[in-house]
Design a protein around this motif. Structure first.
Motif, PDB file in Angstrom:
ATOM      1  N   THR A   1      32.998   6.082  -3.670  1.00 50.49           N
ATOM      2  CA  THR A   1      31.854   6.524  -4.458  1.00 50.49           C
ATOM      3  C   THR A   1      30.655   5.619  -4.210  1.00 50.49           C
ATOM      4  O   THR A   1      30.805   4.428  -3.921  1.00 50.49           O
ATOM      5  N   VAL A   2      29.470   6.208  -4.352  1.00 52.98           N
ATOM      6  CA  VAL A   2      28.200   5.482  -4.331  1.00 52.98           C
ATOM      7  C   VAL A   2      27.523   5.769  -5.664  1.00 52.98           C
ATOM      8  O   VAL A   2      27.325   6.929  -6.036  1.00 52.98           O
ATOM      9  N   ARG A   3      27.187   4.711  -6.394  1.00 51.24           N
ATOM     10  CA  ARG A   3      26.645   4.867  -7.747  1.00 51.24           C
ATOM     11  C   ARG A   3      25.255   4.263  -7.820  1.00 51.24           C
ATOM     12  O   ARG A   3      24.971   3.237  -7.187  1.00 51.24           O
ATOM     13  N   LEU A   4      24.397   4.928  -8.613  1.00 51.93           N
ATOM     14  CA  LEU A   4      23.022   4.487  -8.821  1.00 51.93           C
ATOM     15  C   LEU A   4      22.854   4.124 -10.293  1.00 51.93           C
ATOM     16  O   LEU A   4      23.061   4.962 -11.176  1.00 51.93           O
ATOM     17  N   TRP A   5      22.479   2.869 -10.536  1.00 53.46           N
ATOM     18  CA  TRP A   5      22.340   2.362 -11.911  1.00 53.46           C
ATOM     19  C   TRP A   5      20.868   2.132 -12.209  1.00 53.46           C
ATOM     20  O   TRP A   5      20.120   1.611 -11.380  1.00 53.46           O
ATOM     21  N   ASP A   6      20.456   2.543 -13.416  1.00 53.54           N
ATOM     22  CA  ASP A   6      19.109   2.274 -13.903  1.00 53.54           C
ATOM     23  C   ASP A   6      19.135   0.952 -14.671  1.00 53.54           C
ATOM     24  O   ASP A   6      19.791   0.844 -15.722  1.00 53.54           O
ATOM     25  N   ILE A   7      18.446  -0.064 -14.149  1.00 54.51           N
ATOM     26  CA  ILE A   7      18.554  -1.409 -14.716  1.00 54.51           C
ATOM     27  C   ILE A   7      17.898  -1.517 -16.092  1.00 54.51           C
ATOM     28  O   ILE A   7      18.483  -2.099 -17.009  1.00 54.51           O
ATOM     29  N   PRO A   8      16.669  -0.987 -16.312  1.00 56.73           N
ATOM     30  CA  PRO A   8      16.081  -1.142 -17.663  1.00 56.73           C
ATOM     31  C   PRO A   8      16.934  -0.524 -18.766  1.00 56.73           C
ATOM     32  O   PRO A   8      17.068  -1.112 -19.841  1.00 56.73           O
ATOM     33  N   SER A   9      17.496   0.664 -18.540  1.00 55.70           N
ATOM     34  CA  SER A   9      18.298   1.319 -19.577  1.00 55.70           C
ATOM     35  C   SER A   9      19.781   0.981 -19.483  1.00 55.70           C
ATOM     36  O   SER A   9      20.547   1.364 -20.375  1.00 55.70           O
ATOM     37  N   SER A  10      20.205   0.305 -18.409  1.00 57.45           N
ATOM     38  CA  SER A  10      21.600  -0.080 -18.210  1.00 57.45           C
ATOM     39  C   SER A  10      22.527   1.136 -18.223  1.00 57.45           C
ATOM     40  O   SER A  10      23.591   1.107 -18.830  1.00 57.45           O
ATOM     41  N   GLN A  11      22.107   2.210 -17.518  1.00 57.08           N
ATOM     42  CA  GLN A  11      22.870   3.451 -17.512  1.00 57.08           C
ATOM     43  C   GLN A  11      23.111   3.911 -16.074  1.00 57.08           C
ATOM     44  O   GLN A  11      22.322   3.613 -15.164  1.00 57.08           O
ATOM     45  N   LEU A  12      24.196   4.658 -15.886  1.00 58.86           N
ATOM     46  CA  LEU A  12      24.477   5.310 -14.614  1.00 58.86           C
ATOM     47  C   LEU A  12      23.679   6.612 -14.551  1.00 58.86           C
ATOM     48  O   LEU A  12      23.815   7.482 -15.423  1.00 58.86           O
ATOM     49  N   ILE A  13      22.837   6.777 -13.518  1.00 57.98           N
ATOM     50  CA  ILE A  13      21.982   7.963 -13.435  1.00 57.98           C
ATOM     51  C   ILE A  13      22.318   8.835 -12.240  1.00 57.98           C
ATOM     52  O   ILE A  13      21.801   9.949 -12.141  1.00 57.98           O
ATOM     53  N   ASP A  14      23.158   8.380 -11.306  1.00 58.12           N
ATOM     54  CA  ASP A  14      23.558   9.232 -10.186  1.00 58.12           C
ATOM     55  C   ASP A  14      24.854   8.692  -9.599  1.00 58.12           C
ATOM     56  O   ASP A  14      25.116   7.486  -9.632  1.00 58.12           O
ATOM     57  N   ILE A  15      25.661   9.619  -9.071  1.00 54.73           N
ATOM     58  CA  ILE A  15      26.937   9.262  -8.455  1.00 54.73           C
ATOM     59  C   ILE A  15      27.338  10.377  -7.514  1.00 54.73           C
ATOM     60  O   ILE A  15      27.091  11.552  -7.786  1.00 54.73           O
ATOM     61  N   PHE A  16      27.902  10.007  -6.382  1.00 54.21           N
ATOM     62  CA  PHE A  16      28.487  10.999  -5.486  1.00 54.21           C
ATOM     63  C   PHE A  16      29.628  10.343  -4.713  1.00 54.21           C
ATOM     64  O   PHE A  16      29.716   9.114  -4.623  1.00 54.21           O
ATOM     65  N   GLN A  17      30.497  11.189  -4.170  1.00 54.77           N
ATOM     66  CA  GLN A  17      31.691  10.731  -3.477  1.00 54.77           C
ATOM     67  C   GLN A  17      31.670  11.255  -2.052  1.00 54.77           C
ATOM     68  O   GLN A  17      31.220  12.375  -1.790  1.00 54.77           O
ATOM     69  N   VAL A  18      32.137  10.436  -1.105  1.00 53.16           N
ATOM     70  CA  VAL A  18      32.193  10.807   0.308  1.00 53.16           C
ATOM     71  C   VAL A  18      33.630  10.693   0.794  1.00 53.16           C
ATOM     72  O   VAL A  18      34.488  10.112   0.120  1.00 53.16           O
ATOM     73  N   ASP A  19      33.874  11.247   1.979  1.00 49.30           N
ATOM     74  CA  ASP A  19      35.234  11.232   2.517  1.00 49.30           C
ATOM     75  C   ASP A  19      35.674   9.838   2.942  1.00 49.30           C
ATOM     76  O   ASP A  19      36.828   9.459   2.759  1.00 49.30           O
ATOM     77  N   ALA A  20      34.752   9.070   3.544  1.00 49.48           N
ATOM     78  CA  ALA A  20      35.070   7.718   4.014  1.00 49.48           C
ATOM     79  C   ALA A  20      34.313   6.705   3.164  1.00 49.48           C
ATOM     80  O   ALA A  20      33.124   6.885   2.874  1.00 49.48           O
ATOM     81  N   ALA A  21      34.983   5.656   2.761  1.00 50.56           N
ATOM     82  CA  ALA A  21      34.368   4.659   1.894  1.00 50.56           C
ATOM     83  C   ALA A  21      33.180   3.995   2.575  1.00 50.56           C
ATOM     84  O   ALA A  21      33.196   3.732   3.776  1.00 50.56           O
ATOM     85  N   CYS A  22      32.151   3.734   1.792  1.00 41.95           N
ATOM     86  CA  CYS A  22      30.952   3.062   2.296  1.00 41.95           C
ATOM     87  C   CYS A  22      31.222   1.566   2.404  1.00 41.95           C
ATOM     88  O   CYS A  22      31.698   0.929   1.461  1.00 41.95           O
ATOM     89  N   THR A  23      30.910   0.983   3.569  1.00 45.60           N
ATOM     90  CA  THR A  23      31.151  -0.440   3.796  1.00 45.60           C
ATOM     91  C   THR A  23      29.897  -1.286   3.625  1.00 45.60           C
ATOM     92  O   THR A  23      29.985  -2.470   3.337  1.00 45.60           O
ATOM     93  N   SER A  24      28.718  -0.684   3.827  1.00 44.53           N
ATOM     94  CA  SER A  24      27.466  -1.423   3.677  1.00 44.53           C
ATOM     95  C   SER A  24      26.351  -0.428   3.429  1.00 44.53           C
ATOM     96  O   SER A  24      26.380   0.695   3.945  1.00 44.53           O
ATOM     97  N   LEU A  25      25.375  -0.832   2.630  1.00 41.96           N
ATOM     98  CA  LEU A  25      24.221   0.027   2.367  1.00 41.96           C
ATOM     99  C   LEU A  25      22.974  -0.826   2.198  1.00 41.96           C
ATOM    100  O   LEU A  25      23.038  -2.012   1.870  1.00 41.96           O
ATOM    101  N   SER A  26      21.808  -0.182   2.426  1.00 38.24           N
ATOM    102  CA  SER A  26      20.532  -0.879   2.333  1.00 38.24           C
ATOM    103  C   SER A  26      19.463   0.123   1.931  1.00 38.24           C
ATOM    104  O   SER A  26      19.431   1.240   2.453  1.00 38.24           O
ATOM    105  N   PHE A  27      18.590  -0.289   1.002  1.00 32.57           N
ATOM    106  CA  PHE A  27      17.503   0.573   0.530  1.00 32.57           C
ATOM    107  C   PHE A  27      16.253   0.283   1.348  1.00 32.57           C
ATOM    108  O   PHE A  27      15.915  -0.874   1.609  1.00 32.57           O
ATOM    109  N   SER A  28      15.548   1.348   1.744  1.00 28.28           N
ATOM    110  CA  SER A  28      14.320   1.196   2.503  1.00 28.28           C
ATOM    111  C   SER A  28      13.260   0.486   1.671  1.00 28.28           C
ATOM    112  O   SER A  28      13.151   0.731   0.466  1.00 28.28           O
TER     113      SER A  28
END
Length: 662
Positions: free
Chosen positions: A355-382
């Motif tokens: 799973t890849v999860r997106l957290w909203d820091i000011p509200s401390s809430q989960l705002i997006d989530i999705f699942q892929v077939d192969a686990a994510c090993t590294s990610l980077s935001f533009s």
């Protein structure tokens, strides 16, 4: 004479050219480092395209004096799945990627022609140049993590990397597109005479970070040491802790933007803060967390540090205040990577639960989530917030995800998902695959269960509600005379010599017909007495106002809100008897304004219309008793609404002023 030549590929990466007439080998070419999987000669062109399992496609041209082939173009990537990626630069056009093939590469998000390779990590680059990647004896282990900065990339090396199972940290140059010559090793890990290698081999570099100024590298080791090196010269500058920083392996290191504090976290469940310049000073402060630290990810601009723990949770540490400010729970497997959005409002995390999860820091809430077939090993935001780059288990590519909030409306509300309801997403594919998936998607209806939010007309009856009318339509009503004076033409319009007499006509496709609907037919027994009310030339607004009932003036008021300042001025002037209206129409206009004030809606627009009405018809109101008596009722409605608005504004201003003083 054309000689028939046949090309054949082998599992060792060679391409052999055969003379079919003489039945013998003409030449041989070392094309790839892996087996040749595809080979095609282009018709009527001295070109040949080859592909291989080493994740490369090469174009060869036969223009050598002996008829041999040379490499013309190449498109290649990692021969082993990438393990770590980072966006480089502030424009978000380039991605640095380190793979299991011990190489460091640059991928462009704009065009593949800008892709570059910084080469393979090697103990001796001269020997490696003469050997292939499969038979290189000096090839270093794969890169498991690296750090980069753009501040000093023109002066010296600006990338530092740690390798699997090694205590040696290598440096790389983004500007020169090659591996540097420095090897960062502390004196205690350098082999001394009469000392065995077994003791040194047990210590490995586990984490590192490059300061924002681009001058220093802070490295953590499995022995618990934290060292600082100068990346320009490779000289060891400081060691934090006495004698070690942690009682166990160091899992994460970070620095603040001003090089004042060094933060380290280890397997001993401690996050420690050290003085950057004076390493010999005692520990500044310490935070004890629930589990061992897995890794760090810092955001320099906001001084926030994301700390992943072994219990699959994430805590946010404020480096300035040295406190934990947020905690996130939800992942069910080992965390692999984390990244901040450019404005530091979002934190994206990935784990081995696919799973890849997106957290909203000011509200401390989960705002997006999705699942892929192969686990994510590294990610980077533009850095521009446009893309999210990810790498996955057993996948050779770097995948780009678009940020939907940049081009469409997305309601960011807290989410709560069970493992069975997490949406499954396919990895981004090539253009051909996207075309096939889009055709399949057209056959399936879109499941968009998110309701569109519609703002109510009024939140509460006791609140004053403003209208959505543009300010330019009502703010200039009191100054309409000045606007007319400024817009007055220099020369008066000239009247035509012979002005025709106009009769009302009906729009028809045949010859024009006169509109005689208002005429009274004698044949129908109508009266010959002249109806004075029929002589009133009311406008569209005047007719709408005249037809409104005592309880509902909304149709006329809505029509007035759609007009501009000049049209409103004309309509209000025409309400008087001398303008074609009547005193009854003036009274109805006043009742309309009173009903709007009592409803607490369109407060500012009603005030503007009332001010212009009194300015134009003040004399008429003072001469008629029924109009003069109704003015007192309007004053009462206006004062009740304004006192309510004033009290709430004053209360909020006092609260804001008190908070500022605190």
């Amino acid at each position: 004479m054309v000689i028939p030549i046949m090309a054949s590929g082998s599992l060792s990466g060679h391409v052999v050219f055969w003379n079919l007439e003489e039945r013998k080998v003409v030449s041989q070419l070392r094309a790839h480092n892996g087996g040749v999987s595809g080979l095609q000669c282009l018709a009527n062109e001295p070109l040949m395209v080859t592909s291989s399992a080493d994740n490369s496609v090469k174009l060869w041209i036969f223009d050598l004096p002996d008829g041999g082939a040379r490499l013309l173009r190449i498109r290649d990537g990692h021969t082993a799945p990438p393990s770590c990626i980072r966006f480089h630069g502030s424009n978000g056009h380039n991605i640095l990627s380190a793979g299991g093939d011990s190489s460091l590469r640059i991928f462009s998000t704009k065009t593949e022609t800008f892709n570059k390779s910084l080469g393979r990590a090697s103990y001796n680059r001269k020997i490696s140049k003469t050997k292939g990647s499969s038979s290189d004896p000096c090839k270093m282990p794969p890169i498991i993590d690296f750090t980069c900065e753009t501040t000093r990339e023109k002066e010296w090396d600006n990338i530092a990397a740690i390798h699997s199972g090694l205590h040696v940290v290598t440096t790389w140059s983004y500007d020169k597109v090659k591996m540097g010559s420095l090897r960062l090793v502390p004196d205690r890990l350098k082999k001394k005479p009469n000392e065995s290698k077994n003791k040194i081999a047990k210590v490995t570099a586990t984490c590192l970070c490059l300061t924002q100024c681009g001058n220093f590298v802070v490295i953590g080791y499995s022995s618990g040491h934290v060292d600082r090196f100068n990346i320009q010269s490779g000289i060891h500058r400081a060691t934090y802790g006495n004698p070690v920083a942690h009682n166990g392996a160091v899992r994460g290191v970070a620095t603040d933007g001003l090089n004042q504090i060094v933060v380290s976290g280890g397997s001993d469940t401690c996050i420690k803060f050290w003085n950057f310049k004076e390493a010999g000073k005692p520990l500044l402060s310490k935070i004890v967390v629930d589990e061992s630290v897995a890794f760090f990810h810092a955001h320099h601009e906001s001084a926030m540090l994301a700390v992943a723990l072994e219990d699959f949770s994430i805590v946010i540490v404020d480096i300035d205040t040295r406190n934990i400010v947020r905690k996130f729970f939800g992942h069910t497997a080992q965390l692999t990577s984390a990244a901040y959005s450019p404005d530091s409002r979002w934190l994206v995390t990935s784990a081995m639960d696919c799973t890849v999860r997106l957290w909203d820091i000011p509200s401390s809430q989960l705002i997006d989530i999705f699942q892929v077939d192969a686990a994510c090993t590294s990610l980077s935001f533009s850095p521009t917030g446009e893309f999210l780059a990810t790498t996955h288990v057993d996948q050779l590519g770097v995948y780009l995800w678009s940020n939907r909030t940049l081009f469409s409306h997305v309601s960011l509300r807290p989410l709560s998902f069970t493992p069975d309801t997490i949406p499954q997403m396919d990895l981004p594919a090539s253009a051909t695959d996207e075309l096939q998936s889009s055709q399949q998607a057209e056959e399936l209806p879109l499941d968009d269960s998110e309701p569109e939010f519609t703002s109510p007309e009024q939140l509460a009856d006791d609140l004053i509600t403003l209208s959505l009318v543009a300010n330019s339509r009502w703010q200039n009503l009191l100054n309409i005379d000045l606007v007319k004076k400024r817009n007055k033409p220099k020369e008066a319009p000239k009247a035509p010599k012979a002005a025709p007499f106009f009769l009302p006509t009906l729009p028809t496709l045949r010859d024009f017909e006169f509109d005689l609907s208002s005429a009274v037919s004698q044949e129908e027994g109508g009266s010959k007495i002249l109806d004075l009310s029929a002589m009133q030339s009311l406008s569209a607004f005047g007719k709408s106002l005249d037809q409104c009932s005592e309880s509902d003036y909304s149709p006329a008021f809505s029509k007035l809100k759609e007009m501009g300042p000049a049209a409103i001025d004309i309509e209000i002037n025409q309400l008087a008897p001398e303008g074609g209206g009547s005193f009854e129409l003036l009274l109805k206009f006043m009742k309309m304004i009173d009903s709007v004030l009592l409803s607490h809606k369109d407060f500012e627009v009603a005030q503007a219309y009332l001010a212009l009405f009194i300015k134009v018809h003040g004399d008429s109101i003072s001469q008629r008793d029924e109009l003069k008596s109704f003015i007192t009722k309007i004053i009462s409605s206006q004062q009740n609404g304004w006192s309510n608005l004033q009290s709430k504004l004053q209360y909020n201003l006092c609260v804001v002023h008190a908070l500022k003083n605190v």
